[in-house]
Structures are given as structure tokens and as C-alpha cells.
Scaffold this motif. Structure first.
Motif, PDB file in Angstrom:
ATOM      1  N   LEU A  90      63.652   3.394  88.558  1.00  0.00           N
ATOM      2  CA  LEU A  90      64.147   4.574  89.245  1.00  0.00           C
ATOM      3  C   LEU A  90      65.053   5.470  88.821  1.00  0.00           C
ATOM      4  N   VAL A  91      65.840   5.120  87.670  1.00  0.00           N
ATOM      5  CA  VAL A  91      66.999   5.698  87.075  1.00  0.00           C
ATOM      6  C   VAL A  91      66.322   7.090  86.728  1.00  0.00           C
ATOM      7  N   PRO A  92      64.951   7.302  85.901  1.00  0.00           N
ATOM      8  CA  PRO A  92      64.785   8.588  85.711  1.00  0.00           C
ATOM      9  C   PRO A  92      64.325   9.407  86.680  1.00  0.00           C
ATOM     10  N   VAL A  93      63.968   8.950  87.965  1.00  0.00           N
ATOM     11  CA  VAL A  93      63.684   9.610  89.145  1.00  0.00           C
ATOM     12  C   VAL A  93      64.989  10.297  89.511  1.00  0.00           C
ATOM     13  N   LEU A  94      66.174   9.352  89.464  1.00  0.00           N
ATOM     14  CA  LEU A  94      67.493   9.928  89.982  1.00  0.00           C
ATOM     15  C   LEU A  94      68.097  10.946  89.194  1.00  0.00           C
ATOM     16  N   ILE A  95      67.947  10.843  87.820  1.00  0.00           N
ATOM     17  CA  ILE A  95      68.527  12.003  86.759  1.00  0.00           C
ATOM     18  C   ILE A  95      67.437  13.083  87.130  1.00  0.00           C
ATOM     19  N   GLU A  96      66.544  13.041  87.073  1.00  0.00           N
ATOM     20  CA  GLU A  96      65.481  14.562  87.569  1.00  0.00           C
ATOM     21  C   GLU A  96      66.018  14.960  88.960  1.00  0.00           C
ATOM     22  N   LEU A  97      66.175  14.178  90.040  1.00  0.00           N
ATOM     23  CA  LEU A  97      66.716  14.651  91.226  1.00  0.00           C
ATOM     24  C   LEU A  97      68.227  15.442  91.187  1.00  0.00           C
ATOM     25  N   TRP A  98      68.993  14.894  90.091  1.00  0.00           N
ATOM     26  CA  TRP A  98      70.261  15.280  89.712  1.00  0.00           C
ATOM     27  C   TRP A  98      70.086  16.716  89.171  1.00  0.00           C
ATOM     28  N   ILE A  99      68.994  16.995  88.231  1.00  0.00           N
ATOM     29  CA  ILE A  99      68.697  18.415  87.536  1.00  0.00           C
ATOM     30  C   ILE A  99      68.033  19.018  88.383  1.00  0.00           C
ATOM     31  N   TRP A 100      67.234  18.619  89.378  1.00  0.00           N
ATOM     32  CA  TRP A 100      66.815  19.626  90.191  1.00  0.00           C
ATOM     33  C   TRP A 100      67.915  20.109  91.297  1.00  0.00           C
ATOM     34  N   GLY A 101      68.501  19.253  91.782  1.00  0.00           N
ATOM     35  CA  GLY A 101      69.842  19.714  92.635  1.00  0.00           C
ATOM     36  C   GLY A 101      70.762  20.542  92.223  1.00  0.00           C
ATOM     37  N   ALA A 102      71.062  20.280  90.881  1.00  0.00           N
ATOM     38  CA  ALA A 102      72.056  21.229  90.058  1.00  0.00           C
ATOM     39  C   ALA A 102      71.364  22.400  89.865  1.00  0.00           C
ATOM     40  N   LYS A 103      70.141  22.569  89.600  1.00  0.00           N
ATOM     41  CA  LYS A 103      69.525  23.858  89.156  1.00  0.00           C
ATOM     42  C   LYS A 103      69.500  25.047  90.671  1.00  0.00           C
ATOM     43  N   TYR A 104      68.979  24.331  91.866  1.00  0.00           N
ATOM     44  CA  TYR A 104      68.925  24.857  92.943  1.00  0.00           C
ATOM     45  C   TYR A 104      69.704  24.824  93.974  1.00  0.00           C
ATOM     46  N   ASP A 105      70.863  24.120  94.128  1.00  0.00           N
ATOM     47  CA  ASP A 105      71.830  24.227  94.990  1.00  0.00           C
ATOM     48  C   ASP A 105      72.645  25.483  94.867  1.00  0.00           C
ATOM     49  N   PRO A 106      72.808  26.089  95.679  1.00  0.00           N
ATOM     50  CA  PRO A 106      73.706  27.366  95.475  1.00  0.00           C
ATOM     51  C   PRO A 106      75.235  27.242  95.578  1.00  0.00           C
ATOM     52  N   ASP A 107      75.604  25.853  95.928  1.00  0.00           N
ATOM     53  CA  ASP A 107      76.910  25.393  96.207  1.00  0.00           C
ATOM     54  C   ASP A 107      76.976  24.352  95.178  1.00  0.00           C
ATOM     55  N   SER A 108      76.257  24.070  94.074  1.00  0.00           N
ATOM     56  CA  SER A 108      76.525  23.313  93.222  1.00  0.00           C
ATOM     57  C   SER A 108      77.948  23.691  92.281  1.00  0.00           C
ATOM     58  N   VAL A 109      78.656  22.439  92.148  1.00  0.00           N
ATOM     59  CA  VAL A 109      79.817  22.587  91.180  1.00  0.00           C
ATOM     60  C   VAL A 109      79.517  22.435  89.809  1.00  0.00           C
ATOM     61  N   VAL A 110      78.402  22.208  89.487  1.00  0.00           N
ATOM     62  CA  VAL A 110      77.903  21.959  88.094  1.00  0.00           C
ATOM     63  C   VAL A 110      77.905  23.311  87.313  1.00  0.00           C
ATOM     64  N   SER A 111      78.820  23.377  86.175  1.00  0.00           N
ATOM     65  CA  SER A 111      78.461  24.511  85.338  1.00  0.00           C
ATOM     66  C   SER A 111      77.372  24.920  84.804  1.00  0.00           C
ATOM     67  N   PRO A 112      77.087  25.964  84.291  1.00  0.00           N
ATOM     68  CA  PRO A 112      75.754  26.179  83.720  1.00  0.00           C
ATOM     69  C   PRO A 112      75.778  25.424  82.273  1.00  0.00           C
ATOM     70  N   GLU A 113      76.945  25.204  81.521  1.00  0.00           N
ATOM     71  CA  GLU A 113      77.087  24.650  80.424  1.00  0.00           C
ATOM     72  C   GLU A 113      76.946  22.890  80.859  1.00  0.00           C
ATOM     73  N   GLU A 114      77.323  22.688  81.538  1.00  0.00           N
ATOM     74  CA  GLU A 114      77.092  21.163  81.850  1.00  0.00           C
ATOM     75  C   GLU A 114      75.724  20.800  82.269  1.00  0.00           C
ATOM     76  N   PHE A 115      75.226  21.812  82.954  1.00  0.00           N
ATOM     77  CA  PHE A 115      73.670  21.771  83.484  1.00  0.00           C
ATOM     78  C   PHE A 115      72.964  21.679  82.157  1.00  0.00           C
ATOM     79  N   GLN A 116      72.860  22.774  81.411  1.00  0.00           N
ATOM     80  CA  GLN A 116      72.249  22.787  80.031  1.00  0.00           C
ATOM     81  C   GLN A 116      72.469  21.586  79.268  1.00  0.00           C
ATOM     82  N   SER A 117      73.601  21.156  79.173  1.00  0.00           N
ATOM     83  CA  SER A 117      73.811  19.979  78.227  1.00  0.00           C
ATOM     84  C   SER A 117      73.306  18.453  78.758  1.00  0.00           C
TER      85      SER A 117
END
Length: 137
Positions: A90-117
Motif C-alpha cells: 500500500l506504500v505506493p497508494v499512500l504516496i499517490e494520495l500524498w501527491i493528490w492531496g498536496a496538489k489539490y488542498d488549497p490549505d496545503s503547506v507543501v511548497s510548489p518546489e517540494e511538491f515538484q521534487s
């Protein structure tokens, strides 16, 4: 294994029957990505899970063979949890959920640089977490 009432034969429906509430996924996140492995660790996860809900989800995940609980070698009344191969898968699923949440959560604290990295290094991130996760033998 706990009995589930299947709504259909759809694989997504089956997955949701087991993992379909936020607590199960957050426990797995804490195990796979944050190296947490016992009841107290999960309670301190910052999400506000109630102890009885946590106990129930741990039992459910254990009954479906996603995690394994073993007595702590020193503190006999404490259980140490680890992922089984099913949980590790399930680790790949969790990573994909992290990416999806970081991309679409308007309150995400993930910087664009961290997201892209993270996006650019997704495969190596998955391999790293899978390699370093505490896995039941």
C-alpha cells in the motif's frame, strides 16, 4: 479475518471495505512514512483519533493481514505493529494520495518546489519507504 459484507465484486469496493475510512489510511501512513509502531505513537499522530477507534482499526488491519502486532520484547503489555507484505504493497497508494492531496488542498503547506521534487522523485521515494518500513517477518 473479520467478515465484511461485500457490496460488489469490484476490486475498488473490496479495498474500500477494508481501508475506506480515514483512520485506517492514517495509521498506515504513520507506520509506513513516519516510523510509528505502537498505540501511543498513533495517538500522538496529531489527527485526534480516539483510543477506542484506534484499537478497532488496528484490530481490523491486523485481521486482514495488513499489519501484524507482536508483544513488545521488554514491555509485555505493549504491542509493536509492523506492516506485512500486504501493508507494504500500500506504500505506493499512500504516496499517490500524498501527491493528490498536496496538489489539490488549497490549505496545503507543501511548497510548489517540494511538491515538484516529490513528484519528480516519486519512484525512488516509494522504493525508499518500502525499503525502510518496519515489516513483519
Amino acid at each position: 479475518m473479520r467478515k465484511i459484507k461485500k457490496r460488489s465484486t469490484c476490486p475498488i469496493s473490496y479495498s474500500l471495505d477494508i481501508l475506506g475510512d480515514k483512520w485506517a489510511l492514517l495509521i498506515l501512513r504513520d507506520m509506513a512514512l513516519n516510523n510509528k509502531n505502537n498505540h501511543k505513537d498513533f495517538l500522538r499522530g496529531g489527527e485526534g483519533i480516539a483510543s477506542n477507534i484506534l484499537s478497532d482499526r488496528l484490530k481490523t488491519l491486523e485481521s486482514f493481514g495488513i499489519i501484524r502486532g507482536e508483544k513488545h520484547p521488554v514491555k509485555g503489555n505493549m504491542k509493536i505493529y509492523s506492516l506485512t507484505q500486504r501493508g507494504l504493497d500500500l506504500v505506493p497508494v499512500l504516496i499517490e494520495l500524498w501527491i493528490w492531496g498536496a496538489k489539490y488542498d488549497p490549505d496545503s503547506v507543501v511548497s510548489p518546489e517540494e511538491f515538484q521534487s516529490r513528484l519528480d522523485s516519486k519512484e525512488s521515494t516509494i522504493k525508499n519507504y518500502m525499503h525502510n518500513a518496519r515489516v513483519a517477518e
